[in-house]
Design a protein around this motif. Structure first.
Motif, PDB file in Angstrom:
ATOM      1  N   ASN A 130       0.817  -1.215   0.000  1.00 48.89           N
ATOM      2  CA  ASN A 130       0.000   0.000   0.000  1.00 48.89           C
ATOM      3  C   ASN A 130       0.852   1.267   0.000  1.00 48.89           C
ATOM      4  O   ASN A 130       0.343   2.357   0.257  1.00 48.89           O
ATOM      5  CB  ASN A 130      -0.932   0.015   1.212  1.00 48.89           C
ATOM      6  CG  ASN A 130      -1.885  -1.153   1.268  1.00 48.89           C
ATOM      7  OD1 ASN A 130      -2.062  -1.771   2.305  1.00 48.89           O
ATOM      8  ND2 ASN A 130      -2.489  -1.490   0.140  1.00 48.89           N
ATOM      9  N   ARG A 131       2.144   1.129  -0.311  1.00 49.27           N
ATOM     10  CA  ARG A 131       3.031   2.296  -0.341  1.00 49.27           C
ATOM     11  C   ARG A 131       2.809   3.043  -1.656  1.00 49.27           C
ATOM     12  O   ARG A 131       2.964   2.475  -2.736  1.00 49.27           O
ATOM     13  CB  ARG A 131       4.492   1.854  -0.243  1.00 49.27           C
ATOM     14  CG  ARG A 131       5.470   3.010  -0.048  1.00 49.27           C
ATOM     15  CD  ARG A 131       6.904   2.513  -0.127  1.00 49.27           C
ATOM     16  NE  ARG A 131       7.313   1.740   1.023  1.00 49.27           N
ATOM     17  CZ  ARG A 131       7.996   2.209   2.060  1.00 49.27           C
ATOM     18  NH1 ARG A 131       8.355   3.488   2.079  1.00 49.27           N
ATOM     19  NH2 ARG A 131       8.333   1.421   3.060  1.00 49.27           N
ATOM     20  N   PRO A 132       2.444   4.332  -1.608  1.00 51.08           N
ATOM     21  CA  PRO A 132       2.214   5.098  -2.845  1.00 51.08           C
ATOM     22  C   PRO A 132       3.495   5.245  -3.661  1.00 51.08           C
ATOM     23  O   PRO A 132       4.613   5.044  -3.159  1.00 51.08           O
ATOM     24  CB  PRO A 132       1.729   6.454  -2.314  1.00 51.08           C
ATOM     25  CG  PRO A 132       1.192   6.163  -0.959  1.00 51.08           C
ATOM     26  CD  PRO A 132       2.085   5.096  -0.407  1.00 51.08           C
ATOM     27  N   HIS A 155       8.943   4.717  -5.066  1.00 52.70           N
ATOM     28  CA  HIS A 155       7.914   4.706  -4.024  1.00 52.70           C
ATOM     29  C   HIS A 155       8.255   5.764  -2.980  1.00 52.70           C
ATOM     30  O   HIS A 155       9.422   6.116  -2.807  1.00 52.70           O
ATOM     31  CB  HIS A 155       7.830   3.334  -3.349  1.00 52.70           C
ATOM     32  CG  HIS A 155       7.154   2.302  -4.190  1.00 52.70           C
ATOM     33  ND1 HIS A 155       7.775   1.705  -5.275  1.00 52.70           N
ATOM     34  CD2 HIS A 155       5.913   1.765  -4.126  1.00 52.70           C
ATOM     35  CE1 HIS A 155       6.937   0.841  -5.830  1.00 52.70           C
ATOM     36  NE2 HIS A 155       5.804   0.870  -5.160  1.00 52.70           N
ATOM     37  N   VAL A 156       7.236   6.258  -2.283  1.00 48.14           N
ATOM     38  CA  VAL A 156       7.504   7.260  -1.263  1.00 48.14           C
ATOM     39  C   VAL A 156       8.379   6.647  -0.179  1.00 48.14           C
ATOM     40  O   VAL A 156       8.268   5.465   0.146  1.00 48.14           O
ATOM     41  CB  VAL A 156       6.203   7.836  -0.666  1.00 48.14           C
ATOM     42  CG1 VAL A 156       5.371   8.522  -1.729  1.00 48.14           C
ATOM     43  CG2 VAL A 156       5.397   6.760   0.044  1.00 48.14           C
ATOM     44  N   ASP A 171       1.832   9.592  -8.147  1.00 47.85           N
ATOM     45  CA  ASP A 171       1.086   9.217  -9.348  1.00 47.85           C
ATOM     46  C   ASP A 171       0.096   8.096  -9.091  1.00 47.85           C
ATOM     47  O   ASP A 171      -0.840   7.901  -9.865  1.00 47.85           O
ATOM     48  CB  ASP A 171       2.041   8.779 -10.462  1.00 47.85           C
ATOM     49  CG  ASP A 171       2.886   9.912 -10.998  1.00 47.85           C
ATOM     50  OD1 ASP A 171       2.350  11.028 -11.131  1.00 47.85           O
ATOM     51  OD2 ASP A 171       4.078   9.688 -11.269  1.00 47.85           O
ATOM     52  N   GLY A 172       0.322   7.322  -8.027  1.00 49.24           N
ATOM     53  CA  GLY A 172      -0.569   6.190  -7.818  1.00 49.24           C
ATOM     54  C   GLY A 172      -0.554   5.676  -6.398  1.00 49.24           C
ATOM     55  O   GLY A 172       0.375   5.924  -5.623  1.00 49.24           O
ATOM     56  N   ALA A 173      -1.618   4.949  -6.059  1.00 47.79           N
ATOM     57  CA  ALA A 173      -1.769   4.382  -4.720  1.00 47.79           C
ATOM     58  C   ALA A 173      -2.737   3.207  -4.810  1.00 47.79           C
ATOM     59  O   ALA A 173      -3.357   2.959  -5.850  1.00 47.79           O
ATOM     60  CB  ALA A 173      -2.292   5.440  -3.747  1.00 47.79           C
ATOM     61  N   SER A 174      -2.865   2.497  -3.704  1.00 44.30           N
ATOM     62  CA  SER A 174      -3.761   1.346  -3.665  1.00 44.30           C
ATOM     63  C   SER A 174      -5.174   1.776  -3.286  1.00 44.30           C
ATOM     64  O   SER A 174      -5.405   2.917  -2.879  1.00 44.30           O
ATOM     65  CB  SER A 174      -3.246   0.320  -2.651  1.00 44.30           C
ATOM     66  OG  SER A 174      -3.411   0.829  -1.331  1.00 44.30           O
ATOM     67  N   ASP A 224      -5.294   1.397   9.038  1.00 39.99           N
ATOM     68  CA  ASP A 224      -4.761   0.084   9.394  1.00 39.99           C
ATOM     69  C   ASP A 224      -5.187  -0.924   8.332  1.00 39.99           C
ATOM     70  O   ASP A 224      -6.336  -0.893   7.862  1.00 39.99           O
ATOM     71  CB  ASP A 224      -5.307  -0.381  10.750  1.00 39.99           C
ATOM     72  CG  ASP A 224      -4.731   0.416  11.903  1.00 39.99           C
ATOM     73  OD1 ASP A 224      -3.546   0.786  11.845  1.00 39.99           O
ATOM     74  OD2 ASP A 224      -5.479   0.660  12.882  1.00 39.99           O
ATOM     75  N   HIS A 225      -4.281  -1.825   7.967  1.00 40.64           N
ATOM     76  CA  HIS A 225      -4.592  -2.890   7.026  1.00 40.64           C
ATOM     77  C   HIS A 225      -4.134  -4.203   7.643  1.00 40.64           C
ATOM     78  O   HIS A 225      -2.928  -4.477   7.723  1.00 40.64           O
ATOM     79  CB  HIS A 225      -3.891  -2.646   5.681  1.00 40.64           C
ATOM     80  CG  HIS A 225      -4.415  -3.494   4.574  1.00 40.64           C
ATOM     81  ND1 HIS A 225      -3.898  -3.474   3.301  1.00 40.64           N
ATOM     82  CD2 HIS A 225      -5.438  -4.404   4.532  1.00 40.64           C
ATOM     83  CE1 HIS A 225      -4.558  -4.306   2.534  1.00 40.64           C
ATOM     84  NE2 HIS A 225      -5.492  -4.889   3.260  1.00 40.64           N
TER      85      HIS A 225
END
Length: 317
Positions: A130-132, A155-156, A171-174, A224-225
């Motif tokens: 889930n890291r953007p 990635h960030v 540019d993207g994420a989950s 939280d995931h």
């Protein structure tokens, strides 16, 4: 100025214990609408959802299980069509905002088309999947950073997760803790439900970026995931996931890299995918290769809607 109308969208399938935590957490937050798409659960999830009487809750029950991708497409469409919210926030059934996150968002909406929150395991630690990220093919600088820094190059960083780090452009994420504005939906439409699972969030957020949408990462918005994660190079199980993982990666790489760099990239990736079969033995290795070949064949043809029952049958040997 009044607070924005916020609708949450959750997709679930046979994870009652996780779903209960997520729904109870969301209903404790200032969410205006909560749309839950149940993909045919038979573990008591539907009965539990029916027992709830919060007027903010809307339950959608598709006729068939179309996977997470179809669930998010259906859920987002339902939320927009029925409630016309200013913002959507979407997540899996095993993910949920920490207390105060949605209130914090509504109190100070960022100037962006989409906003990705920081996703952690419940016990601490960043959830890598889930890291953007930023598109490594978007510029010469980003390509060089990815080439020299590997995954960490696009990635960030860990430092960006510090609350004091502030917002940063991505540019993207989950689809875990992702806020989407009304304008984002106008620009990018809805997720492609034909993908079933994997890559639908990457394709959607990358498409948004390519159409001029501005997406930010905000470490102050924490989720939280409670999930498991495969190690790099590990074979994803059950084996039927092999098909979707690789077919959809083809589509992701095609959009990210563009028509010129895509083919050199695939010349590197495809042999690596076949090489991963060495981790398996006997019939499992045969099944993996069979699914991978079909994934590549369908991706080549642009086939995005193969019935899931066919994939299950192939994976059964």
């Amino acid at each position: 100025m009044s607070e924005p109308v916020l609708a949450a969208v959750v997709v679930t399938y046979n994870r009652l214990a996780q779903l209960q935590i997520t729904i109870e957490r969301l209903l404790a937050e200032p969410v205006d609408h909560l749309v839950v798409v149940d993909n045919g659960s038979n573990d008591g999830s539907r009965e539990w959802l029916w027992s709830l009487h919060d007027p903010r809750l809307t339950l959608i029950e598709p006729k068939e299980n179309g996977g997470g991708a179809m669930g998010f497409e259906i859920g987002m469409k339902a939320a927009v069509d029925r409630f016309d919210p200013d913002w959507l926030v979407i997540m899996d059934d095993d993910a949920r905002p920490r207390a105060g996150t949605l209130a914090r968002f509504k109190a100070a909406v960022p100037e962006a088309d989409a906003v990705a929150g920081a996703v952690f395991y419940p016990g601490g630690g960043l959830v890598e999947m889930n890291r953007p990220w930023v598109n490594p093919f978007a510029s010469a600088r980003s390509f060089w950073k990815a080439l020299t820094g590997g995954r960490g190059g696009f990635h960030v960083s860990d430092a960006a997760y510090a609350p004091e780090a502030g917002q940063s452009a991505i540019d993207g994420a989950s689809f875990v803790g992702l806020f989407l504005s009304r304008r984002a939906v106008e620009l990018a439409g809805y997720p492609d439900g034909r993908l079933f699972i994997y890559g639908d969030d990457v394709l959607y957020t990358l498409s948004l970026a390519k159409r001029g949408g501005r997406t930010l990462f905000d470490p102050a918005l924490v989720f939280d995931h409670d999930c498991a994660q495969a190690a790099p190079g590990e074979i994803w199980r059950p084996l039927w996931k092999t098909y979707y993982l690789h077919r959809n990666r083809w589509f992701v790489y095609r959009l990210a890299a563009g028509p010129v760099l895509f083919w050199p990239l695939m010349a590197l990736m495809v042999p690596k995918w076949f090489w991963n079969a060495r981790r398996l033995q006997g019939e499992e290795r045969v099944i993996y290769r069979r699914l991978l070949k079909l994934a590549l064949s369908d991706a080549w043809k642009g086939q995005r809607h193969r019935p899931h029952a066919q994939i299950l049958a192939l994976a059964a040997g």
